[in-house]
Motif scaffolding. Structure first.
Motif, PDB file in Angstrom:
ATOM      1  N   ILE A  78       0.878  -1.172   0.000  1.00  0.00           N
ATOM      2  CA  ILE A  78       0.000   0.000   0.000  1.00  0.00           C
ATOM      3  C   ILE A  78       0.913   1.220   0.000  1.00  0.00           C
ATOM      4  O   ILE A  78       1.634   1.467   0.977  1.00  0.00           O
ATOM      5  N   VAL A  79       0.919   1.944  -1.114  1.00  0.00           N
ATOM      6  CA  VAL A  79       1.722   3.159  -1.241  1.00  0.00           C
ATOM      7  C   VAL A  79       0.849   4.336  -0.813  1.00  0.00           C
ATOM      8  O   VAL A  79      -0.285   4.474  -1.292  1.00  0.00           O
ATOM      9  N   ALA A  80       1.356   5.162   0.091  1.00  0.00           N
ATOM     10  CA  ALA A  80       0.501   6.191   0.686  1.00  0.00           C
ATOM     11  C   ALA A  80       1.181   7.549   0.665  1.00  0.00           C
ATOM     12  O   ALA A  80       2.374   7.668   0.969  1.00  0.00           O
ATOM     13  N   ALA A  81       0.404   8.566   0.339  1.00  0.00           N
ATOM     14  CA  ALA A  81       0.920   9.942   0.308  1.00  0.00           C
ATOM     15  C   ALA A  81       0.868  10.548   1.700  1.00  0.00           C
ATOM     16  O   ALA A  81      -0.142  10.451   2.388  1.00  0.00           O
ATOM     17  N   PRO A  82       1.954  11.217   2.113  1.00  0.00           N
ATOM     18  CA  PRO A  82       1.876  12.072   3.300  1.00  0.00           C
ATOM     19  C   PRO A  82       1.176  13.372   2.898  1.00  0.00           C
ATOM     20  O   PRO A  82       0.455  13.382   1.903  1.00  0.00           O
ATOM     21  N   ILE A  83       1.396  14.429   3.625  1.00  0.00           N
ATOM     22  CA  ILE A  83       0.704  15.719   3.439  1.00  0.00           C
ATOM     23  C   ILE A  83       0.478  16.054   1.950  1.00  0.00           C
ATOM     24  O   ILE A  83       1.420  16.435   1.246  1.00  0.00           O
ATOM     25  N   ASN A  84      -0.778  15.939   1.511  1.00  0.00           N
ATOM     26  CA  ASN A  84      -1.080  16.137   0.088  1.00  0.00           C
ATOM     27  C   ASN A  84      -2.272  17.075  -0.134  1.00  0.00           C
ATOM     28  O   ASN A  84      -2.839  17.103  -1.217  1.00  0.00           O
ATOM     29  N   TYR A  85      -2.680  17.780   0.948  1.00  0.00           N
ATOM     30  CA  TYR A  85      -3.669  18.859   0.828  1.00  0.00           C
ATOM     31  C   TYR A  85      -3.143  20.036   1.668  1.00  0.00           C
ATOM     32  O   TYR A  85      -2.676  19.828   2.805  1.00  0.00           O
ATOM     33  N   ILE A  86      -3.231  21.249   1.144  1.00  0.00           N
ATOM     34  CA  ILE A  86      -2.673  22.427   1.824  1.00  0.00           C
ATOM     35  C   ILE A  86      -3.327  22.641   3.197  1.00  0.00           C
ATOM     36  O   ILE A  86      -2.635  22.927   4.186  1.00  0.00           O
ATOM     37  N   PHE A 104       5.177   6.869   1.759  1.00  0.00           N
ATOM     38  CA  PHE A 104       5.507   5.815   2.720  1.00  0.00           C
ATOM     39  C   PHE A 104       4.680   4.587   2.386  1.00  0.00           C
ATOM     40  O   PHE A 104       3.786   4.638   1.534  1.00  0.00           O
ATOM     41  N   LEU A 105       4.993   3.466   3.019  1.00  0.00           N
ATOM     42  CA  LEU A 105       4.243   2.226   2.826  1.00  0.00           C
ATOM     43  C   LEU A 105       3.469   1.889   4.087  1.00  0.00           C
ATOM     44  O   LEU A 105       3.970   2.059   5.199  1.00  0.00           O
ATOM     45  N   LYS A 106       2.233   1.418   3.888  1.00  0.00           N
ATOM     46  CA  LYS A 106       1.442   0.846   4.972  1.00  0.00           C
ATOM     47  C   LYS A 106       1.462  -0.659   4.811  1.00  0.00           C
ATOM     48  O   LYS A 106       1.478  -1.183   3.693  1.00  0.00           O
ATOM     49  N   SER A 107       1.384  -1.369   5.909  1.00  0.00           N
ATOM     50  CA  SER A 107       1.361  -2.830   5.825  1.00  0.00           C
ATOM     51  C   SER A 107       0.044  -3.329   5.236  1.00  0.00           C
ATOM     52  O   SER A 107      -1.035  -2.927   5.692  1.00  0.00           O
ATOM     53  N   PRO A 108       0.110  -4.236   4.233  1.00  0.00           N
ATOM     54  CA  PRO A 108      -1.126  -4.815   3.694  1.00  0.00           C
ATOM     55  C   PRO A 108      -1.946  -5.567   4.749  1.00  0.00           C
ATOM     56  O   PRO A 108      -3.158  -5.706   4.596  1.00  0.00           O
ATOM     57  N   SER A 109      -1.285  -6.036   5.800  1.00  0.00           N
ATOM     58  CA  SER A 109      -2.020  -6.777   6.835  1.00  0.00           C
ATOM     59  C   SER A 109      -2.898  -5.872   7.692  1.00  0.00           C
ATOM     60  O   SER A 109      -3.631  -6.344   8.558  1.00  0.00           O
ATOM     61  N   SER A 110      -2.857  -4.567   7.437  1.00  0.00           N
ATOM     62  CA  SER A 110      -3.729  -3.641   8.172  1.00  0.00           C
ATOM     63  C   SER A 110      -5.105  -3.483   7.513  1.00  0.00           C
ATOM     64  O   SER A 110      -5.962  -2.764   8.031  1.00  0.00           O
ATOM     65  N   ILE A 111      -5.327  -4.150   6.394  1.00  0.00           N
ATOM     66  CA  ILE A 111      -6.594  -3.976   5.655  1.00  0.00           C
ATOM     67  C   ILE A 111      -7.751  -4.671   6.361  1.00  0.00           C
ATOM     68  O   ILE A 111      -7.618  -5.817   6.817  1.00  0.00           O
ATOM     69  N   ILE A 112      -8.877  -3.960   6.443  1.00  0.00           N
ATOM     70  CA  ILE A 112     -10.160  -4.579   6.801  1.00  0.00           C
ATOM     71  C   ILE A 112     -11.215  -4.089   5.810  1.00  0.00           C
ATOM     72  O   ILE A 112     -10.970  -3.166   5.038  1.00  0.00           O
ATOM     73  N   GLY A 113     -12.377  -4.723   5.849  1.00  0.00           N
ATOM     74  CA  GLY A 113     -13.453  -4.372   4.921  1.00  0.00           C
ATOM     75  C   GLY A 113     -14.565  -3.598   5.601  1.00  0.00           C
ATOM     76  O   GLY A 113     -14.494  -3.282   6.798  1.00  0.00           O
ATOM     77  N   PRO A 114     -15.609  -3.259   4.837  1.00  0.00           N
ATOM     78  CA  PRO A 114     -16.758  -2.543   5.372  1.00  0.00           C
ATOM     79  C   PRO A 114     -17.384  -3.264   6.566  1.00  0.00           C
ATOM     80  O   PRO A 114     -17.440  -4.497   6.586  1.00  0.00           O
ATOM     81  N   ASP A 115     -17.846  -2.478   7.514  1.00  0.00           N
ATOM     82  CA  ASP A 115     -18.566  -2.972   8.693  1.00  0.00           C
ATOM     83  C   ASP A 115     -17.694  -3.815   9.627  1.00  0.00           C
ATOM     84  O   ASP A 115     -18.212  -4.445  10.551  1.00  0.00           O
ATOM     85  N   GLN A 116     -16.400  -3.820   9.407  1.00  0.00           N
ATOM     86  CA  GLN A 116     -15.510  -4.457  10.369  1.00  0.00           C
ATOM     87  C   GLN A 116     -15.111  -3.430  11.435  1.00  0.00           C
ATOM     88  O   GLN A 116     -15.616  -2.304  11.441  1.00  0.00           O
ATOM     89  N   THR A 117     -14.226  -3.826  12.336  1.00  0.00           N
ATOM     90  CA  THR A 117     -13.941  -2.997  13.512  1.00  0.00           C
ATOM     91  C   THR A 117     -12.472  -2.603  13.562  1.00  0.00           C
ATOM     92  O   THR A 117     -11.594  -3.465  13.490  1.00  0.00           O
ATOM     93  N   VAL A 118     -12.233  -1.301  13.671  1.00  0.00           N
ATOM     94  CA  VAL A 118     -10.887  -0.788  13.938  1.00  0.00           C
ATOM     95  C   VAL A 118     -10.576  -1.029  15.406  1.00  0.00           C
ATOM     96  O   VAL A 118     -11.352  -0.644  16.284  1.00  0.00           O
ATOM     97  N   LEU A 119      -9.445  -1.673  15.674  1.00  0.00           N
ATOM     98  CA  LEU A 119      -9.066  -1.994  17.053  1.00  0.00           C
ATOM     99  C   LEU A 119      -7.944  -1.056  17.500  1.00  0.00           C
ATOM    100  O   LEU A 119      -6.832  -1.100  16.961  1.00  0.00           O
ATOM    101  N   LEU A 120      -8.256  -0.215  18.478  1.00  0.00           N
ATOM    102  CA  LEU A 120      -7.268   0.748  18.979  1.00  0.00           C
ATOM    103  C   LEU A 120      -6.250   0.014  19.852  1.00  0.00           C
ATOM    104  O   LEU A 120      -6.628  -0.671  20.803  1.00  0.00           O
TER     105      LEU A 120
END
Ligand code: MN
Length: 277
Positions: A78-86, A104-120
């Protein structure tokens, strides 16, 4: 065309409130959803008329009766942009933007789908939502210029780049398991038309938190594709996400976070503590 993964990694096309199950028609392997997606994208020009001709014989379900899955289940990166809006640069009180920071890169293992739960993972660290337009790479790409990027982008999706605030490097702060909700499906580039002029909104518990247009991207989708592919080979099935506009704010246990992008669609996730913390 809107391409959804649902139930036990089946594949369908979404039209209105229906999902047409093309798993058998396209010889999709439910045991290997990522490689099936890569194959489908590679053969899509030839498959499309077959789907149109054969769809009448396919099972049809209501979208509300199926479980949507992450539409790109396991990219190589997962290729991700840092600050990309003023305005996001201003709210973060930072000096640099995407042109100096790169990506930067995000780990692909961080992916979840709709209606799943983000775990803090922490009770005492700030964790924010970030609403982003993302896309899935359809063809292997290296050193592709912005004007040619649309030929390599298969389709678009909504992405939440969940982020721990702090001094650690971005990959650490953004790669915890469940920190990359994506969905609700992939919308092919022809249907999106111009990804660089779409309204994007994010709500937490029905309170609007982010509301912006992708026309305010510093590096638009195509320019960011050029920047990423100038460094590394982008492989079919990779996700590229373009950065968040202003309005980032904390999420906490019990929240429901909903993202909507014009022409793409919307989905929600819940927020809870990671078990055992
Ligand atoms: Mn981000």
């Amino acid at each position: 065309m809107k391409i959804a993964l649902f139930n036990e990694n089946r594949v369908g096309i979404v039209e209105g409130s229906d999902v047409i199950d093309i798993t058998e028609l396209t010889k999709w392997n439910t045991e290997e959803p990522q490689s099936s997606l890569v194959k489908l994208m590679g053969e899509f020009d030839a498959l499309r008329p077959q789907i149109e001709a054969g769809r009448g014989a396919c099972p049809v379900y209501s979208v509300s009766d199926v479980t949507l899955r992450a539409p790109v289940p396991n990219p190589s990166k997962i290729v991700a942009a840092p600050i990309n809006y003023i305005l996001h640069k201003q709210e973060m009180n930072t000096a640099l933007t995407v042109d100096a920071l790169g990506f930067f890169l995000k780990s692909p293992s961080s992916i979840i789908g709709p209606d799943q739960t983000v775990l803090l993972p922490f009770k005492d660290r700030r964790v924010d939502h970030e609403a982003e337009i993302a896309f899935v790479v359809g063809k292997e790409a290296k050193d592709v210029k912005a004007e040619d990027a649309s030929k390599y982008i298969f389709g678009y999706l909504a992405l939440m780049d969940i982020t721990v605030r702090g001094k650690e490097d971005r990959p650490w702060r953004k790669s915890f398991d469940t920190f990359t909700p994506i969905g609700p499906w992939i919308v092919t580039g022809d249907e999106v038309e111009n990804p660089n002029n779409l309204q994007m909104n994010l709500w937490v518990n029905d309170e609007i938190r982010q509301s912006a247009n992708t026309e305010d991207l510093i590096y638009d989708c195509f320019k960011f594709f050029e920047a990423a592919s100038s460094v590394m080979t982008l492989l079919p099935g990779d996700i590229v996400t373009t950065g968040t506009p202003e309005g980032v704010a904390p999420i906490t246990k019990g929240d429901t976070v909903r993202i909507n992008i014009e022409r793409i669609g919307e989905f929600s996730v819940q927020v809870d503590y990671k078990p055992g913390i």
